[in-house]
Design a protein around this motif. Structure first.
Motif, PDB file in Angstrom:
ATOM      1  N   ARG A 115      32.158  47.328  30.517  1.00  0.00           N
ATOM      2  CA  ARG A 115      31.008  46.967  29.677  1.00  0.00           C
ATOM      3  C   ARG A 115      29.659  47.219  30.343  1.00  0.00           C
ATOM      4  N   HIS A 116      29.588  47.072  31.684  1.00  0.00           N
ATOM      5  CA  HIS A 116      28.314  47.173  32.392  1.00  0.00           C
ATOM      6  C   HIS A 116      28.391  48.128  33.567  1.00  0.00           C
ATOM      7  N   TYR A 123      33.158  58.987  28.052  1.00  0.00           N
ATOM      8  CA  TYR A 123      31.821  59.144  28.615  1.00  0.00           C
ATOM      9  C   TYR A 123      31.907  59.349  30.117  1.00  0.00           C
ATOM     10  N   ARG A 156      26.769  50.196  26.212  1.00  0.00           N
ATOM     11  CA  ARG A 156      26.702  50.594  24.796  1.00  0.00           C
ATOM     12  C   ARG A 156      25.464  51.428  24.524  1.00  0.00           C
ATOM     13  N   ASP A 157      24.362  51.109  25.241  1.00  0.00           N
ATOM     14  CA  ASP A 157      23.106  51.834  24.982  1.00  0.00           C
ATOM     15  C   ASP A 157      22.290  52.114  26.249  1.00  0.00           C
ATOM     16  N   SER A 162      33.884  56.354  31.908  1.00  0.00           N
ATOM     17  CA  SER A 162      33.919  55.106  31.157  1.00  0.00           C
ATOM     18  C   SER A 162      35.374  54.661  31.045  1.00  0.00           C
ATOM     19  N   ASP A 186      23.848  47.621  30.115  1.00  0.00           N
ATOM     20  CA  ASP A 186      24.868  47.580  29.067  1.00  0.00           C
ATOM     21  C   ASP A 186      25.252  49.021  28.738  1.00  0.00           C
TER      22      ASP A 186
END
Length: 121
Positions: free
Chosen positions: A60-61, A14, A77-78, A9, A75
């Motif tokens: 972000r993606h 991550y 984030r989740d 990430s 996404d």
């Protein structure tokens, strides 16, 4: 499963891993590695091809291809799928974001062995 591709990430907390014939990309928090944070589903059930994924430069993606010829956008984030599009009529086995321009590239194809009349009667 064996993970032939990994990506960090943007913040380095991550790690995303994907294996050949694995229907999921796994998200790991490297500060807490007991279990995955979430999984991202992808269409890779029968191909022996390596299906690659990439994370956009802003972080972000994540995008990945699949056997269905579609590219899916998730996404980070989740892990939720936020978009998808038909990129090719065959397996999309490669996806890569340009590091500084608003561009991405895909690779596609699948080896075919036509079974025709062998002439044996």
């Amino acid at each position: 499963s064996f993970a032939p591709q990994v990506r960090w990430s943007a913040d380095g907390n991550y790690l995303y891993s994907g294996g050949r014939k694995d229907p999921y990309i796994l998200c790991w928090d490297v500060r807490h590695t007991q279990s995955t944070v979430y999984t991202i589903a992808r269409d890779t059930p029968t191909t022996n091809q390596r299906i690659t994924f990439d994370i956009e430069p802003c972080g972000r993606h994540l995008c990945t291809g699949g056997e269905d010829g579609r590219v899916t956008v998730h996404d980070l984030r989740d892990g939720a799928r936020v978009a998808d599009f038909q990129a090719a009529p065959d397996t999309v086995n490669g996806f890569s974001f340009h590091p500084s321009l608003n561009l991405a590239a895909t690779a596609s194809g699948h080896r075919r062995f036509p079974l025709g009349d062998t002439g044996d009667a």
